[in-house]
Write a protein that holds these residues in place. Structure first.
Motif, PDB file in Angstrom:
ATOM      1  N   ILE A  49     -11.031 -13.376  39.902  1.00 58.83           N
ATOM      2  CA  ILE A  49     -11.646 -14.372  39.021  1.00 58.83           C
ATOM      3  C   ILE A  49     -11.300 -14.075  37.562  1.00 58.83           C
ATOM      4  N   ALA A  50     -11.336 -12.801  37.182  1.00 61.68           N
ATOM      5  CA  ALA A  50     -11.059 -12.410  35.800  1.00 61.68           C
ATOM      6  C   ALA A  50      -9.660 -12.807  35.372  1.00 61.68           C
ATOM      7  N   VAL A  51      -8.693 -12.705  36.279  1.00 62.58           N
ATOM      8  CA  VAL A  51      -7.314 -13.054  35.950  1.00 62.58           C
ATOM      9  C   VAL A  51      -7.207 -14.517  35.546  1.00 62.58           C
ATOM     10  N   ASP A  52      -7.810 -15.407  36.332  1.00 60.21           N
ATOM     11  CA  ASP A  52      -7.746 -16.826  36.002  1.00 60.21           C
ATOM     12  C   ASP A  52      -8.478 -17.131  34.704  1.00 60.21           C
ATOM     13  N   PHE A  53      -9.519 -16.365  34.408  1.00 58.44           N
ATOM     14  CA  PHE A  53     -10.277 -16.601  33.192  1.00 58.44           C
ATOM     15  C   PHE A  53      -9.516 -16.125  31.954  1.00 58.44           C
ATOM     16  N   ILE A  54      -8.807 -15.025  32.088  1.00 59.47           N
ATOM     17  CA  ILE A  54      -8.114 -14.436  30.934  1.00 59.47           C
ATOM     18  C   ILE A  54      -6.997 -15.356  30.457  1.00 59.47           C
ATOM     19  N   SER A  55      -6.017 -15.640  31.277  1.00 59.27           N
ATOM     20  CA  SER A  55      -4.946 -16.601  31.004  1.00 59.27           C
ATOM     21  C   SER A  55      -4.219 -16.333  29.683  1.00 59.27           C
ATOM     22  N   ALA A  56      -3.380 -17.297  29.303  1.00 55.22           N
ATOM     23  CA  ALA A  56      -2.625 -17.184  28.047  1.00 55.22           C
ATOM     24  C   ALA A  56      -3.547 -17.298  26.840  1.00 55.22           C
ATOM     25  N   VAL A  57      -4.690 -17.934  27.030  1.00 50.96           N
ATOM     26  CA  VAL A  57      -5.640 -18.108  25.932  1.00 50.96           C
ATOM     27  C   VAL A  57      -6.093 -16.755  25.398  1.00 50.96           C
ATOM     28  N   THR A  58      -6.538 -15.894  26.296  1.00 50.94           N
ATOM     29  CA  THR A  58      -7.034 -14.582  25.899  1.00 50.94           C
ATOM     30  C   THR A  58      -5.896 -13.645  25.520  1.00 50.94           C
ATOM     31  N   PHE A  59      -4.876 -13.573  26.369  1.00 50.14           N
ATOM     32  CA  PHE A  59      -3.830 -12.572  26.165  1.00 50.14           C
ATOM     33  C   PHE A  59      -2.961 -12.889  24.956  1.00 50.14           C
ATOM     34  N   ILE A  60      -2.621 -14.150  24.764  1.00 51.02           N
ATOM     35  CA  ILE A  60      -1.660 -14.503  23.723  1.00 51.02           C
ATOM     36  C   ILE A  60      -2.325 -15.082  22.475  1.00 51.02           C
ATOM     37  N   SER A  61      -3.194 -16.065  22.666  1.00 52.23           N
ATOM     38  CA  SER A  61      -3.629 -16.885  21.529  1.00 52.23           C
ATOM     39  C   SER A  61      -4.882 -16.397  20.825  1.00 52.23           C
ATOM     40  N   LEU A  62      -5.805 -15.776  21.546  1.00 54.76           N
ATOM     41  CA  LEU A  62      -7.076 -15.401  20.938  1.00 54.76           C
ATOM     42  C   LEU A  62      -6.904 -14.368  19.824  1.00 54.76           C
ATOM     43  N   SER A  63      -5.888 -13.504  19.953  1.00 51.35           N
ATOM     44  CA  SER A  63      -5.641 -12.490  18.926  1.00 51.35           C
ATOM     45  C   SER A  63      -5.297 -13.111  17.583  1.00 51.35           C
ATOM     46  N   GLY A  64      -4.738 -14.317  17.604  1.00 55.14           N
ATOM     47  CA  GLY A  64      -4.371 -14.986  16.362  1.00 55.14           C
ATOM     48  C   GLY A  64      -5.390 -15.999  15.889  1.00 55.14           C
ATOM     49  N   ALA A 400       5.335  -8.245  30.088  1.00 50.94           N
ATOM     50  CA  ALA A 400       5.053  -8.346  31.528  1.00 50.94           C
ATOM     51  C   ALA A 400       3.611  -8.775  31.761  1.00 50.94           C
ATOM     52  N   GLY A 401       2.687  -8.219  31.001  1.00 52.23           N
ATOM     53  CA  GLY A 401       1.280  -8.585  31.148  1.00 52.23           C
ATOM     54  C   GLY A 401       1.004 -10.012  30.725  1.00 52.23           C
ATOM     55  N   ALA A 402       1.636 -10.438  29.641  1.00 53.04           N
ATOM     56  CA  ALA A 402       1.462 -11.806  29.180  1.00 53.04           C
ATOM     57  C   ALA A 402       1.977 -12.794  30.221  1.00 53.04           C
ATOM     58  N   LEU A 403       3.099 -12.470  30.838  1.00 59.43           N
ATOM     59  CA  LEU A 403       3.647 -13.347  31.881  1.00 59.43           C
ATOM     60  C   LEU A 403       2.710 -13.414  33.079  1.00 59.43           C
ATOM     61  N   ALA A 404       2.144 -12.278  33.450  1.00 63.53           N
ATOM     62  CA  ALA A 404       1.194 -12.247  34.567  1.00 63.53           C
ATOM     63  C   ALA A 404      -0.017 -13.121  34.263  1.00 63.53           C
ATOM     64  N   ALA A 405      -0.534 -13.042  33.032  1.00 61.22           N
ATOM     65  CA  ALA A 405      -1.713 -13.812  32.652  1.00 61.22           C
ATOM     66  C   ALA A 405      -1.440 -15.310  32.682  1.00 61.22           C
ATOM     67  N   THR A 406      -0.298 -15.723  32.166  1.00 59.22           N
ATOM     68  CA  THR A 406       0.005 -17.151  32.105  1.00 59.22           C
ATOM     69  C   THR A 406       0.336 -17.727  33.480  1.00 59.22           C
ATOM     70  N   LEU A 407       1.190 -17.034  34.236  1.00 59.88           N
ATOM     71  CA  LEU A 407       1.599 -17.556  35.544  1.00 59.88           C
ATOM     72  C   LEU A 407       0.426 -17.638  36.512  1.00 59.88           C
ATOM     73  N   SER A 408      -0.456 -16.669  36.463  1.00 59.38           N
ATOM     74  CA  SER A 408      -1.591 -16.676  37.373  1.00 59.38           C
ATOM     75  C   SER A 408      -2.454 -17.908  37.162  1.00 59.38           C
ATOM     76  N   THR A 409      -2.808 -18.163  35.919  1.00 59.09           N
ATOM     77  CA  THR A 409      -3.675 -19.302  35.634  1.00 59.09           C
ATOM     78  C   THR A 409      -2.972 -20.626  35.879  1.00 59.09           C
ATOM     79  N   ILE A 410      -1.718 -20.709  35.485  1.00 62.65           N
ATOM     80  CA  ILE A 410      -1.026 -21.983  35.611  1.00 62.65           C
ATOM     81  C   ILE A 410      -0.801 -22.364  37.067  1.00 62.65           C
TER      82      ILE A 410
END
Length: 565
Positions: A49-64, A400-410
């Motif tokens: 569940i956490a993986v789908d919640f994290i997604s590109a939003v958390t891993f990539i965009s939230l930091s900015g 690699a982690g960013a790709l995992a986060a985005t692909l999982s959710t998408i």
């Protein structure tokens, strides 16, 4: 090993792991598209569940987010976490008791109407479409950096790979793959965060860095041993950056509430809880998911501050040509490599504008977020490691982690659309035969992905784009779902009028705001308008239900049943 080879190695290995897991546990029935086998331990379910919640939003965009909203960005952190808590405590136990695998099916039963089912199918597909478009942007950024391509080419490449991955199977295979993905995501996110924390502060835990002190003097105005927040404020003041942004109190509250309500009924998160055989185990999975999510989110405030200090320390007042040619030395006589600047300028997410024509990167000169250096907020998370000159393996690990986060959710979103259209609409509602159903659903998915790739909201980051999906979700699904569980007098007429009111109001406002550059109704931002839409939905639903026929007796009994959790 040189950086580019490590990037290919890390990304290739991580992608192979969860791609192989997906093939190994391929779904074989319609039910498999919705749920995982009921054999997952709650810890594993929580990770999935956490993986789908994290997604590109958390891993990539939230930091900015700080670059877009300043201190107002805290609304996003509170809204996302608060929404997940509301989802796991207020919604999941009752839906799990009802044993309906999707929101449209629940609405059809609760409101004894196929019309509201079709409306909710449209809303689920619309929300998923906007969500996918944001994730695809993240995939495009990642592939652009991996292969050093322009953003458009990276986006098209990411779209093709995502389509292939999405058509492998259903939620059962994703659940296995996502356990591996969370491990990759956790290490990829926290490893650079720990390294940067050690580099800039007197602690090693990113979660505590916000309360620590700087480990060295910075920017000629910050003394060693200064509290991180004070150092952050001083650097922002030196740069002329206004951290309060344009978010007034009203917008901050509305964005927070819209995110809370939107996240509390996200369809692709809700269906993940059905991998648990009982309500009790679903609650345990929710608890572990919150733990796994909190590990990352509690470090976000520190990352806001450290990211800014990192950029200032390693780029301010440096000769541009010498920097990109690796001719600049740090204080400890190591090379301060600036090759990342050339790569990211070619991608199109970073731009150096020498306003005073002196060949020096001046972060105080100019109208960009960092003076002469204009950095897209969606690039900050991936840039941090390169700017700080961290080891090559960490830079590769982040990608690699960013790709995992985005692909999982998408892929989860694509599967949600595919099963919603295929099972809920074509099979149950329109009675289309199996062969035509499969072909038509796949064609619709291809069309949706292509359109999502082309979909664009001007000047909106990944985080802001997803917030639009959340605000539509808040205005439509949440009130109808909440009243369906907790207000027995809600009937089909009230639910239909209410959900259409929320949908039409929010869509009209969003289109005018986003594409006509008009923000009326007290200058409310589109990301927060969903809360007003939800209020209108509640009011219309209750009023119409009051003046129309009562729900049938069997519906009263159904509501009583699901509330006995």
């Amino acid at each position: 090993m040189e950086l580019q080879s490590l990037i290919y190695l890390f990304v290739g290995v991580s992608f192979t792991i969860y791609f192989g897991l997906a093939l190994w546990t391929r779904a074989t029935s319609t039910k498999d598209f919705y749920i995982a086998k009921n054999t997952f331990h709650p810890i594993f379910g929580g990770a999935s569940i956490a993986v789908d919640f994290i997604s590109a939003v958390t891993f990539i965009s939230l930091s900015g987010a700080f670059l877009s909203y300043g201190y107002g960005s805290i609304a996003y952190i509170i809204g996302l976490i608060g929404g997940f808590v509301l989802l796991s405590t207020l919604i999941i136990p009752y839906l799990h008791k009802a044993q309906f695998l999707s929101i449209p099916s629940f609405f059809e039963k609760r409101y004894y109407s196929k019309s509201i089912k079709v409306i909710s199918i449209f809303i689920v597909v619309l929300i998923s479409f906007i969500y996918i478009s944001a994730q695809l942007k993240g995939v495009g950024i990642i592939f652009s950096r991996i292969f050093q391509l322009d953003l458009t080419t990276g986006l098209l490449l990411g779209m093709c790979i995502t389509l292939i991955y999405a058509f492998i199977g259903g939620m059962r295979n994703m659940a296995y793959a996502q356990i591996a993905q969370y491990i990759i995501i956790l290490f990829a996110f926290m490893t650079p965060a720990i390294f940067l924390t050690i580099q800039f502060t007197t602690t090693f835990l990113p979660q505590l860095a916000i309360f620590s002190k700087t480990s060295f003097a910075l920017s000629n105005t910050v003394q060693e041993g200064t509290h991180l927040l004070l150092a952050f404020e001083q650097v922002l003041d030196d740069l002329g950056f206004i951290p309060n942004s344009d978010l007034n109190l009203l917008n901050t509250v509305l964005i927070t509430m819209s995110l809370i309500l939107g996240v509390a009924c996200l369809p692709h998160i809700i269906i993940k809880f059905f991998s648990n055989p009982t309500v009790k185990s679903a609650r345990k999975s929710a608890f572990w998911a919150l733990v796994f999510i909190s590990v990352i989110y509690t470090s976000m405030l520190s990352i806001f501050a450290i990211s800014t200090l990192n950029i200032v320390e390693n780029t301010n007042n440096i000769e541009y040509e010498a920097f990109i040619n690796d001719e600049i030395k740090t204080q400890d006589n190591k090379i301060n490599s600036g090759k990342w600047l050339t790569i990211w300028q070619n991608i199109g997410l970073v731009k150096f504008e020498d306003n005073n024509q002196n060949g020096i990167i001046d972060l105080k000169s100019g109208e960009n977020n960092f003076g002469e250096l204009n950095i897209n907020p969606d690039a900050i998370a991936l840039l941090n490691t390169e700017i700080a000159n961290l080891p090559n393996w960490i830079i590769a690990l982040v990608l690699a982690g960013a790709l995992a986060a985005t692909l999982s959710t998408i892929t989860g979103l694509i599967l949600l659309i595919k099963t919603t259209i295929s099972y809920e609409l074509l099979e149950q509602s329109l009675k289309i035969n199996k062969i035509n159903k499969v072909l038509l659903s796949k064609l619709i998915i291809i069309i949706i992905i292509v359109l999502a790739t082309l979909f664009y909201i001007p000047n909106f980051t990944i985080l802001q784009t997803v917030a639009v999906a959340f605000t539509i979700c808040a205005a439509t699904i949440f009130p109808t779902l909440f009243l369906g569980i907790f207000y027995k007098k809600t009937n089909k007429q009230g639910a239909i009028f209410g959900i259409l009111t929320g949908l039409i109001f929010t869509l009209i406002y969003s289109i005018i705001y986003l594409y006509m550059n008009e923000n009326f109704i007290f200058n409310i931002r589109v990301e927060g308008i969903g809360f007003l839409g939800a209020i209108f939905n509640f009011i219309v639903t209750i009023i119409v239900s009051k003046f129309t026929s009562k729900p049938p007796k069997d519906i009263d009994e159904f509501v009583d049943f699901i509330r006995l959790t």
